[in-house]
Design a protein around this motif. Sequence first.
Motif, short mmCIF file in Angstrom:
data_model
loop_
_atom_site.label_atom_id
_atom_site.label_comp_id
_atom_site.label_asym_id
_atom_site.label_seq_id
_atom_site.Cartn_x
_atom_site.Cartn_y
_atom_site.Cartn_z
N LEU A 63 0.83 -1.20 0.00
CA LEU A 63 0.00 0.00 0.00
C LEU A 63 0.87 1.25 0.00
O LEU A 63 1.95 1.28 0.60
CB LEU A 63 -0.92 0.02 1.22
CG LEU A 63 -1.98 -1.08 1.32
CD1 LEU A 63 -2.76 -0.93 2.63
CD2 LEU A 63 -2.93 -1.03 0.14
N PRO A 64 0.40 2.32 -0.63
CA PRO A 64 1.17 3.57 -0.59
C PRO A 64 1.10 4.22 0.78
O PRO A 64 0.13 4.02 1.52
CB PRO A 64 0.48 4.43 -1.65
CG PRO A 64 -0.92 3.91 -1.72
CD PRO A 64 -0.81 2.43 -1.46
N GLU A 65 2.10 5.00 1.10
CA GLU A 65 2.09 5.77 2.33
C GLU A 65 1.37 7.10 2.09
O GLU A 65 1.29 7.57 0.97
CB GLU A 65 3.52 6.04 2.81
CG GLU A 65 4.27 4.78 3.21
CD GLU A 65 5.66 5.09 3.73
OE1 GLU A 65 6.06 6.28 3.65
OE2 GLU A 65 6.33 4.17 4.22
N VAL A 66 0.86 7.67 3.17
CA VAL A 66 0.20 8.98 3.04
C VAL A 66 1.24 10.01 2.64
O VAL A 66 2.27 10.14 3.30
CB VAL A 66 -0.46 9.39 4.37
CG1 VAL A 66 -1.12 10.76 4.22
CG2 VAL A 66 -1.49 8.35 4.80
N PRO A 67 1.04 10.73 1.55
CA PRO A 67 2.03 11.71 1.10
C PRO A 67 2.28 12.78 2.15
O PRO A 67 1.39 13.12 2.95
CB PRO A 67 1.40 12.31 -0.16
CG PRO A 67 0.42 11.29 -0.63
CD PRO A 67 -0.09 10.63 0.61
N MET A 68 3.47 13.30 2.17
CA MET A 68 3.83 14.35 3.11
C MET A 68 2.99 15.60 2.85
O MET A 68 2.76 15.97 1.70
CB MET A 68 5.32 14.69 2.98
CG MET A 68 5.83 15.64 4.04
SD MET A 68 7.62 15.86 3.92
CE MET A 68 8.19 14.21 4.31
N PHE A 69 2.53 16.21 3.91
CA PHE A 69 1.70 17.42 3.87
C PHE A 69 0.34 17.17 3.19
O PHE A 69 -0.31 18.10 2.74
CB PHE A 69 2.41 18.58 3.16
CG PHE A 69 3.77 18.88 3.71
CD1 PHE A 69 3.92 19.28 5.04
CD2 PHE A 69 4.90 18.77 2.92
CE1 PHE A 69 5.18 19.56 5.55
CE2 PHE A 69 6.15 19.04 3.42
CZ PHE A 69 6.30 19.43 4.73
N TYR A 70 -0.05 15.91 3.13
CA TYR A 70 -1.33 15.58 2.50
C TYR A 70 -2.43 15.69 3.55
O TYR A 70 -2.41 14.97 4.56
CB TYR A 70 -1.28 14.17 1.92
CG TYR A 70 -2.57 13.71 1.28
CD1 TYR A 70 -2.91 14.13 0.00
CD2 TYR A 70 -3.44 12.84 1.95
CE1 TYR A 70 -4.07 13.70 -0.61
CE2 TYR A 70 -4.61 12.41 1.34
CZ TYR A 70 -4.92 12.85 0.08
OH TYR A 70 -6.08 12.41 -0.52
N PRO A 71 -3.42 16.58 3.37
CA PRO A 71 -4.51 16.72 4.35
C PRO A 71 -5.51 15.57 4.21
O PRO A 71 -6.16 15.43 3.18
CB PRO A 71 -5.15 18.06 3.99
CG PRO A 71 -4.87 18.22 2.52
CD PRO A 71 -3.56 17.54 2.25
N ILE A 72 -5.62 14.76 5.23
CA ILE A 72 -6.54 13.64 5.20
C ILE A 72 -7.98 14.15 5.32
O ILE A 72 -8.28 14.99 6.17
CB ILE A 72 -6.25 12.65 6.34
CG1 ILE A 72 -4.83 12.12 6.22
CG2 ILE A 72 -7.25 11.50 6.34
CD1 ILE A 72 -4.57 11.35 4.94
N GLU A 73 -8.85 13.65 4.47
CA GLU A 73 -10.26 14.05 4.54
C GLU A 73 -10.90 13.57 5.84
O GLU A 73 -10.52 12.53 6.39
CB GLU A 73 -11.03 13.44 3.35
CG GLU A 73 -10.55 13.90 1.98
CD GLU A 73 -11.06 15.28 1.61
OE1 GLU A 73 -11.98 15.79 2.30
OE2 GLU A 73 -10.53 15.85 0.63
N ARG A 74 -11.90 14.31 6.29
CA ARG A 74 -12.63 13.88 7.49
C ARG A 74 -13.45 12.63 7.19
O ARG A 74 -13.82 11.89 8.11
CB ARG A 74 -13.53 15.01 7.97
CG ARG A 74 -12.78 16.25 8.46
CD ARG A 74 -13.74 17.33 8.89
NE ARG A 74 -14.56 16.92 10.03
CZ ARG A 74 -15.54 17.67 10.53
NH1 ARG A 74 -15.82 18.84 9.99
NH2 ARG A 74 -16.24 17.24 11.56
N THR A 75 -13.75 12.40 5.95
CA THR A 75 -14.50 11.21 5.54
C THR A 75 -13.52 10.04 5.37
O THR A 75 -13.29 9.55 4.27
CB THR A 75 -15.25 11.48 4.23
OG1 THR A 75 -14.33 12.04 3.27
CG2 THR A 75 -16.39 12.45 4.44
#
Length: 402
Positions: A63-75
């Motif tokens: 699985l990919p990692e969460v990109p740096m400075f990527y804002p995760i959605e509340r959903t």
Amino acid sequence: MALESSPAFKHDVIDQSSCTKTLLVNGRQSSFDSSTKCNLNRGFSKVSHETDSIWISGDYDSLPEVPMFYPIERTSTVVDCCDSREIARRITGCLQKLSITAKFNASEASLFAETLDYTKFHIRLYKSNNINNKGILVELQRVDGDSFNFVKYVQAILASARGENINGRKATARRSSLNYIPSSIISCHLDKRRQPEECNAEYMMHIEELLKKDRSDAVLLGIESLVLLTDQDRSQVSLSVAEAVLNGNGHSVIKDFVRKCIHCPHLTLSPEDNAFDYASWQCCDRLHNAALAVLGNSLKTASDAKSSKLLGFLLESEEWMGHSGIVDALLSELSHAEDRSHDAYHAARCLNTLLDSSPEMKMALIERGLPRLMKISQAVGQRRHSLLARECDAALFLMADE
């Protein structure tokens, strides 16, 4: 561009046979081609269709990692201690129950989903940022459509990803109508004191004015108004509007527009809107799908009206039963159920009503290969679209004794 400066535009009379022939022979095309009569591209080249429910190609480490400075959605939600392929299986199972179509991109652990009410969103899987456990982040991101309905879909999909039971949830969209009242008819719809005949005349006038305009937003509003007005569960004038859709009944503009959207939706756009770009694709897709919904609603309304003889003329109608007629177009939709499941669902609704209209019509449809196409669509529906599967089950049951 201001409305008063809009150029004059009239919908052309189409050669129905040549337009439908392109649909039946070519099916899906990769891009708009100005030399082609009809183009119904429904796909995206960057994603691939999977034939099973597993769209994650590897384990947790793939699985990919969460990109740096990527804002995760509340959903979004984090699922702990669960195999990524199991989560993917849960999500696709939920989408099938809710009749949400999906195009998968296994290399990016994502999918693009679209609902019957045109809500579109991405679902992505990431490794959780928590280094203490191997949690999987499931994120939904809305692209287009009604935000209120999107929240309902989010609740069901995230609950399913966590392994919760969603059978009791009410997230499925209405089978045959919109979840809102178009502004073109809302004033008359809210006035309960008016007689149905008076409302019907005003509805028809508003819709015909919209369909004659040269702007894509106006014609979309017009066709979506017809979707609502032909729904007998929500409209008090559904039979009158169904008569206009099926045989004109003094409103040939409506009848001709619906036919054109079924056969060649891009011909309903003005030269300015018909720019052969992505926005034109989307508009044509939506017009085509809405026209199929209008036709399904109209046939159902006419069938349920005991005093109506609207369906009696269809078997003798060249427009319906002739070469490259409406019936051939509906059968073609079933043959493309894998790529256009929402369109196939509405086509199956139409064909189910026709099947039940008379023994002669049933025999004519069987002779054109309907049982084979229904079985193909049934297999697609069982994998990815429960409403399509239900319609195919009903049709095969009606044809079982033949």
